[in-house]
Scaffold this motif. Structure first.
Motif, PDB file in Angstrom:
ATOM      1  N   MET A   3       1.126  -0.893  -0.190  1.00  0.00           N
ATOM      2  CA  MET A   3      -0.150   0.563   0.140  1.00  0.00           C
ATOM      3  C   MET A   3       0.879   0.833   0.109  1.00  0.00           C
ATOM      4  N   GLN A   4       0.396   2.286  -0.621  1.00  0.00           N
ATOM      5  CA  GLN A   4       1.645   3.271  -0.114  1.00  0.00           C
ATOM      6  C   GLN A   4       1.185   4.142   1.002  1.00  0.00           C
ATOM      7  N   ALA A   5       2.145   4.722   1.459  1.00  0.00           N
ATOM      8  CA  ALA A   5       2.260   5.256   2.926  1.00  0.00           C
ATOM      9  C   ALA A   5       1.677   7.113   2.522  1.00  0.00           C
ATOM     10  N   GLY A  22     -11.917   0.768   3.564  1.00  0.00           N
ATOM     11  CA  GLY A  22     -11.701   0.074   1.575  1.00  0.00           C
ATOM     12  C   GLY A  22     -10.434  -0.503   1.486  1.00  0.00           C
ATOM     13  N   ASN A  23      -9.514   0.225   1.739  1.00  0.00           N
ATOM     14  CA  ASN A  23      -7.937  -0.274   2.018  1.00  0.00           C
ATOM     15  C   ASN A  23      -8.046  -1.796   2.812  1.00  0.00           C
ATOM     16  N   TYR A  24      -8.761  -1.362   3.807  1.00  0.00           N
ATOM     17  CA  TYR A  24      -8.857  -2.678   5.063  1.00  0.00           C
ATOM     18  C   TYR A  24      -9.695  -4.308   4.081  1.00  0.00           C
ATOM     19  N   THR A  73       4.790   7.443 -14.427  1.00  0.00           N
ATOM     20  CA  THR A  73       5.565   6.120 -14.828  1.00  0.00           C
ATOM     21  C   THR A  73       5.276   5.217 -13.747  1.00  0.00           C
ATOM     22  N   TYR A  74       4.215   5.612 -12.804  1.00  0.00           N
ATOM     23  CA  TYR A  74       4.236   4.929 -11.753  1.00  0.00           C
ATOM     24  C   TYR A  74       3.643   3.051 -12.335  1.00  0.00           C
ATOM     25  N   PRO A  75       3.381   3.235 -13.301  1.00  0.00           N
ATOM     26  CA  PRO A  75       2.605   1.697 -13.192  1.00  0.00           C
ATOM     27  C   PRO A  75       3.823   1.184 -13.489  1.00  0.00           C
ATOM     28  N   ALA A 107       8.373  -3.600 -11.525  1.00  0.00           N
ATOM     29  CA  ALA A 107       9.118  -4.120 -11.429  1.00  0.00           C
ATOM     30  C   ALA A 107       8.673  -4.200  -9.483  1.00  0.00           C
ATOM     31  N   ASP A 108       8.406  -3.735  -8.460  1.00  0.00           N
ATOM     32  CA  ASP A 108       8.033  -4.293  -7.513  1.00  0.00           C
ATOM     33  C   ASP A 108       7.491  -5.186  -7.679  1.00  0.00           C
ATOM     34  N   ILE A 109       6.918  -5.823  -8.484  1.00  0.00           N
ATOM     35  CA  ILE A 109       5.920  -7.388  -8.331  1.00  0.00           C
ATOM     36  C   ILE A 109       6.871  -8.284  -9.008  1.00  0.00           C
ATOM     37  N   VAL A 152      -5.106  -7.460  -4.492  1.00  0.00           N
ATOM     38  CA  VAL A 152      -5.241  -6.374  -4.681  1.00  0.00           C
ATOM     39  C   VAL A 152      -6.959  -6.569  -4.627  1.00  0.00           C
ATOM     40  N   GLY A 153      -7.587  -4.138  -4.977  1.00  0.00           N
ATOM     41  CA  GLY A 153      -8.203  -3.834  -4.620  1.00  0.00           C
ATOM     42  C   GLY A 153      -8.738  -3.866  -6.610  1.00  0.00           C
ATOM     43  N   LYS A 154      -9.957  -4.509  -6.887  1.00  0.00           N
ATOM     44  CA  LYS A 154     -10.132  -3.608  -8.360  1.00  0.00           C
ATOM     45  C   LYS A 154     -10.042  -2.972  -9.192  1.00  0.00           C
ATOM     46  N   ASP A 155     -10.075  -1.861  -8.137  1.00  0.00           N
ATOM     47  CA  ASP A 155      -9.233  -0.157  -8.521  1.00  0.00           C
ATOM     48  C   ASP A 155      -8.087  -1.058  -9.364  1.00  0.00           C
ATOM     49  N   GLN A 156      -7.198  -1.681  -9.185  1.00  0.00           N
ATOM     50  CA  GLN A 156      -5.762  -2.175  -9.586  1.00  0.00           C
ATOM     51  C   GLN A 156      -5.264  -3.074 -10.746  1.00  0.00           C
ATOM     52  N   LYS A 157      -6.680  -3.055 -10.922  1.00  0.00           N
ATOM     53  CA  LYS A 157      -6.334  -4.513 -12.536  1.00  0.00           C
ATOM     54  C   LYS A 157      -5.764  -3.905 -13.143  1.00  0.00           C
ATOM     55  N   ASN A 215     -14.403  -3.986  -3.645  1.00  0.00           N
ATOM     56  CA  ASN A 215     -14.390  -2.305  -4.467  1.00  0.00           C
ATOM     57  C   ASN A 215     -16.180  -2.199  -3.445  1.00  0.00           C
ATOM     58  N   ILE A 216     -15.000  -1.424  -1.851  1.00  0.00           N
ATOM     59  CA  ILE A 216     -15.839  -0.580  -0.758  1.00  0.00           C
ATOM     60  C   ILE A 216     -16.030   0.697  -2.120  1.00  0.00           C
ATOM     61  N   MET A 217     -17.711   1.027  -1.459  1.00  0.00           N
ATOM     62  CA  MET A 217     -17.776   2.119  -2.447  1.00  0.00           C
ATOM     63  C   MET A 217     -17.485   3.311  -1.334  1.00  0.00           C
ATOM     64  N   LYS A 270     -15.282   5.027  -5.551  1.00  0.00           N
ATOM     65  CA  LYS A 270     -14.624   3.996  -4.684  1.00  0.00           C
ATOM     66  C   LYS A 270     -14.321   4.761  -3.334  1.00  0.00           C
ATOM     67  N   MET A 271     -13.767   4.390  -2.346  1.00  0.00           N
ATOM     68  CA  MET A 271     -14.116   5.072  -1.225  1.00  0.00           C
ATOM     69  C   MET A 271     -12.650   5.449  -0.905  1.00  0.00           C
ATOM     70  N   SER A 272     -12.391   6.275  -1.152  1.00  0.00           N
ATOM     71  CA  SER A 272     -10.765   6.578  -1.027  1.00  0.00           C
ATOM     72  C   SER A 272      -9.547   7.416  -0.474  1.00  0.00           C
ATOM     73  N   LYS A 273      -8.433   7.175   0.260  1.00  0.00           N
ATOM     74  CA  LYS A 273      -7.818   8.222   1.195  1.00  0.00           C
ATOM     75  C   LYS A 273      -7.988   9.838   1.100  1.00  0.00           C
ATOM     76  N   SER A 274      -8.273   9.755  -0.331  1.00  0.00           N
ATOM     77  CA  SER A 274      -7.951  11.331  -1.322  1.00  0.00           C
ATOM     78  C   SER A 274      -9.653  11.982  -1.100  1.00  0.00           C
TER      79      SER A 274
END
Ligand code: TYM
Length: 334
Positions: free
Chosen positions: A12-14, A21-23, A129-131, A136-138, A148-153, A187-189, A197-201
């Motif tokens: 997860m991003q810090a 939703g993240n949980y 270039t985030y993706p 690379a992480d994976i 992951v959640g659906k938003d990362q598909k 996919n928590i809204m 989607k329910m979002s941190k931001s």
């Protein structure tokens, strides 16, 4: 495979405060996968830098996220829980892979378009270039699955494309990973707009339940949740607000949607919302308590960070060496 187990990678991003939703979409599922797989759970602090951070807050938030992983039940002795920025192979492989990623592909990323619209004053190259960094992480850990959640598909799809492209040129270098979505909760809204989607931001804080919200706040946010016309508690496309609350209730209590529908048949929206709040609270309270306890265990956490950074670097560097060799980069003389 590591120790005869398939490999799982996620993180997860810090950035910002974690939401329900993240949980429900990620962390809670990860805990169930802990034993069966060889898992790597990253605190994705490099990804967080696409948005400006206040250094002192950021440092604290990233460390707290690692503590939260452990509080949620991830096992730091069996699995690897570490900081992305502590393993330089992530940034290195990201550069190498960016030379095998097309602008057109990155241009299609909906998350880039959304974030660029949101941060119009800071559309930096990192956001674009985030993706590639995520790929690379994976790929560094030769992951078989990525929960992951659906938003990362879409990000998973591009990761697979990059891996397949690279493999088709240089042979079987990378394991091509599969996304892994939880059966529920992926996919928590938002509680205020159940079509998003329910979002941190989210600017509207009432749309998101944060993991560290106190009990009164959770009750208030649930009571204010937007519901649909009619008065039936039923799951369906025509009832996005009630469906989202049913889903939250189901994941928090371990009940199926059908069971929940039955339980609330004939119950009014008001009472239903209170029941949802209670279910969320019973799930989050032990998490919050464990988190508060672990925050005080500084030496224990430091020890975990040290050991796990080394473990992550060992596996990541193994892949990186292989990639560099395949690419024809000169090796250091021994
Ligand atoms: P991030 O930090 O935005 O979200 C962390 C995880 O939470 C899931 N999630 C949700 N699930 C269900 N409902 C929601 N409303 C909801 N909101 C968030 C996300 O799908 C994610 O699983 N790019 C990633 C971080 C990352 C990563 C990686 C993940 C960087 N490198 C490598 C996996 C593998 C992200 O921004 O997640």
């Amino acid at each position: 495979m590591i120790n005869d187990k398939k490999v799982l990678y996620s993180g997860m991003q810090a950035t910002g405060n974690l939401t329900l939703g993240n949980y429900l979409g990620a962390l809670k599922n990860w805990v169930t996968l802990n034993e069966e797989y060889e898992c790597f759970w990253g605190v994705m602090d490099l990804h967080s830098l696409t948005v400006r951070q206040v250094p002192a807050d950021f440092r604290k938030r990233a460390r707290n996220l690692l503590v939260l992983y452990i509080a949620a039940g991830l096992n730091p002795e069996k699995n690897c829980i570490y900081f992305q920025s502590h393993v330089s192979a992530h940034a290195e492989l990201s550069w190498l892979l960016s030379c095998y990623t097309y602008m057109g592909e990155l241009n299609r990323m909906t998350q880039f378009k959304d974030k660029a619209a949101k941060h119009a004053d800071n559309i930096n190259a990192g956001l674009f270039t985030y993706p590639v960094l995520m790929a690379a992480d994976i790929l560094l850990y030769q992951a078989d699955f990525v929960p992951v959640g659906k938003d990362q598909k879409q990000h998973l799809e591009i990761t697979r494309d990059i891996a397949e492209r690279f493999n088709s040129i240089y042979g079987e270098v990378f394991t091509v990973p599969e996304p892994y979505f939880g059966k529920t909760g992926a996919n928590i809204m938002s509680l205020q707009d159940p079509t998003r989607k329910m979002s941190k931001s989210d600017e509207n804080v009432n749309g998101s339940i944060f993991l560290m919200d106190d009990m009164d706040t959770i009750v208030r946010k649930c009571k204010r949740a937007v519901t649909d016309s009619g008065n039936e508690i039923r799951y369906g496309e025509d009832k996005p607000g009630i469906s989202n609350l049913l889903e939250i209730y189901g994941v928090c209590t371990g009940k199926s949607i059908e069971e929940a529908e039955k339980e609330f048949s004939g119950v009014g929206y008001g009472d239903f919302k209170v029941a949802v709040a209670e279910a969320v609270i019973s799930m989050l309270k032990p998490l919050q308590e464990e988190y508060a306890r672990l925050l005080k265990e500084k030496d224990y956490i430091d020890g975990i960070i040290k050991a796990n950074d080394e473990k992550a670097a060992y596996f990541a560097n193994k892949t990186l060496r292989k990639v560099k060799k395949k690419l024809g980069l000169t090796e250091k003389p021994r």
